[in-house]
Enzyme design. Structure first.
Site, PDB file in Angstrom:
ATOM      1  CB  CYS A   9      35.108  -5.453  34.601  1.00 44.54           C
ATOM      2  SG  CYS A   9      34.359  -7.058  34.222  1.00 44.54           S
TER       3      CYS A   9
ATOM      4  CB  CYS B 274      30.419  -9.897  36.018  1.00 46.83           C
ATOM      5  SG  CYS B 274      32.032  -9.842  35.174  1.00 46.83           S
TER       6      CYS B 274
ATOM      7  CG  ASP C 206      18.841 -27.851  13.131  1.00 46.56           C
ATOM      8  OD1 ASP C 206      19.900 -27.213  13.120  1.00 46.56           O
ATOM      9  OD2 ASP C 206      18.783 -29.087  13.055  1.00 46.56           O
ATOM     10  CD  GLU C 207      23.053 -27.200  16.639  1.00 44.59           C
ATOM     11  OE1 GLU C 207      23.698 -26.714  17.587  1.00 44.59           O
ATOM     12  OE2 GLU C 207      23.539 -27.967  15.808  1.00 44.59           O
TER      13      GLU C 207
ATOM     14  CB  CYS D 197      34.308  -7.430  38.356  1.00 42.74           C
ATOM     15  SG  CYS D 197      32.754  -6.927  37.580  1.00 42.74           S
TER      16      CYS D 197
ATOM     17  CB  CYS E 216      -4.536  -1.477   1.965  1.00 42.89           C
ATOM     18  SG  CYS E 216      -3.632  -1.360   3.525  1.00 42.89           S
TER      19      CYS E 216
ATOM     20  CB  CYS F 132      -5.157   2.417   5.320  1.00 46.38           C
ATOM     21  SG  CYS F 132      -4.541   2.245   3.627  1.00 46.38           S
TER      22      CYS F 132
ATOM     23  CB  CYS G  84      -0.898  -0.024   1.231  1.00 45.71           C
ATOM     24  SG  CYS G  84      -1.932   1.440   1.397  1.00 45.71           S
TER      25      CYS G  84
ATOM     26  CB  CYS H  70      -0.619   2.144   5.781  1.00 46.09           C
ATOM     27  SG  CYS H  70      -1.372   0.643   5.108  1.00 46.09           S
TER      28      CYS H  70
END
Length: 104
Positions: free
Chosen positions: A96, A65, A84-85, A68, A20, A23, A4, A7
């Protein structure tokens, strides 16, 4: 035209017209050329966070972390293996700057 002009929503073919759903814009189909869908290759942009300014725009999470002991880190996901993983979540300490990954 598949999108469109008002939009940018995907238009559908109905009764010799392109409509559309969002809109209500309607355009007559004048030729078969208007109905053809052309394949477009979409390439993803991969952002590697190697700059402190870029890291400031990433979401944060509460995680410890290992370097630190700070409990706030930026995080992002990356697909490192085949589709797929699962994705790998990376963290960067806000204090840090140490970067590590979370394994499933």
């Amino acid at each position: 035209m598949l999108f469109c002009p008002k939009c940018n929503n995907l238009m559908i073919s109905s009764g010799g017209q392109m409509k559309c759903r969002r809109c209500g814009y309607v355009q007559a189909i004048e030729s078969e050329e208007d109905m053809k869908i052309t394949a477009t290759r979409i390439e993803k942009e991969i952002t590697i966070v190697d700059d402190e300014e870029k890291a400031q725009t990433l979401p944060t999470t509460n995680v410890l972390c290992p370097e630190c002991g700070n409990t706030l880190a930026f995080w992002w996901l990356r697909q490192l293996r085949s589709a797929d993983e699962s994705e790998v979540r990376f963290f960067r300490c806000t204090k840090c700057g140490h970067t590590w990954r979370e394994y499933d």
